[in-house]
Scaffold this motif. Sequence first.
Motif, short mmCIF file in Angstrom:
data_model
loop_
_atom_site.label_atom_id
_atom_site.label_comp_id
_atom_site.label_asym_id
_atom_site.label_seq_id
_atom_site.Cartn_x
_atom_site.Cartn_y
_atom_site.Cartn_z
N ILE A 58 0.84 -1.20 0.00
CA ILE A 58 0.00 0.00 0.00
C ILE A 58 0.87 1.25 0.00
O ILE A 58 0.62 2.21 -0.74
CB ILE A 58 -0.97 -0.01 1.20
CG1 ILE A 58 -2.01 -1.12 1.01
CG2 ILE A 58 -1.65 1.35 1.37
CD1 ILE A 58 -2.83 -1.42 2.25
N HIS A 59 1.92 1.25 0.83
CA HIS A 59 2.83 2.41 0.87
C HIS A 59 3.53 2.62 -0.46
O HIS A 59 3.72 3.76 -0.90
CB HIS A 59 3.85 2.25 1.98
CG HIS A 59 3.30 2.52 3.34
ND1 HIS A 59 3.96 2.18 4.49
CD2 HIS A 59 2.14 3.09 3.76
CE1 HIS A 59 3.24 2.54 5.54
NE2 HIS A 59 2.12 3.08 5.11
N ALA A 60 3.93 1.52 -1.09
CA ALA A 60 4.59 1.64 -2.40
C ALA A 60 3.67 2.33 -3.40
O ALA A 60 4.10 3.24 -4.12
CB ALA A 60 4.99 0.26 -2.91
N GLU A 61 2.42 1.92 -3.40
CA GLU A 61 1.48 2.54 -4.34
C GLU A 61 1.20 4.00 -3.96
O GLU A 61 1.12 4.87 -4.83
CB GLU A 61 0.18 1.76 -4.40
CG GLU A 61 -0.74 2.26 -5.49
CD GLU A 61 -1.83 1.27 -5.84
OE1 GLU A 61 -2.92 1.76 -6.17
OE2 GLU A 61 -1.61 0.05 -5.78
N ALA A 62 1.09 4.27 -2.68
CA ALA A 62 0.84 5.65 -2.22
C ALA A 62 2.00 6.58 -2.56
O ALA A 62 1.80 7.78 -2.75
CB ALA A 62 0.59 5.65 -0.72
N GLN A 63 3.21 6.02 -2.67
CA GLN A 63 4.39 6.82 -3.01
C GLN A 63 4.58 6.96 -4.52
O GLN A 63 5.59 7.48 -4.98
CB GLN A 63 5.63 6.20 -2.37
CG GLN A 63 5.62 6.28 -0.86
CD GLN A 63 6.74 5.47 -0.22
OE1 GLN A 63 7.43 4.69 -0.88
NE2 GLN A 63 6.91 5.64 1.08
N GLY A 64 3.59 6.47 -5.27
CA GLY A 64 3.66 6.64 -6.71
C GLY A 64 4.23 5.46 -7.46
O GLY A 64 4.34 5.50 -8.68
#
Length: 107
Positions: A58-64
């Motif tokens: 989720i964090h990876a996706e949130a960071q673009g």
Amino acid sequence: MDIEVAIFTLITHSGEARSSSMESIQHAKKGDFKKAIACIEDAKAKLILAHQAQTTLIHAEAQGNKVEISLLMIHAQDHLMNAMTIKDMAEEFVDLYKNVLPEKWEA
């Protein structure tokens, strides 16, 4: 942690949580509530690890960093949801067996 490692970590820990939950039901069925509760606790610990892997994704996706929706990703999420459901049901079964077999339950 790269995406593939996170996905396989999610699958692994979810599968372990599911197995521990199912094992807890078998112990409760035999009246061994100490082992049943220990298995539930193990399942909870494994689910925390699975959630950490999911959070990485989720964090990876949130960071673009767009995370590709693959069959493997869907499989991993399916494992997690099933493990969570089975853990909840296992807790209910353990409670049920405590009521059905009160002579074997030591509070």
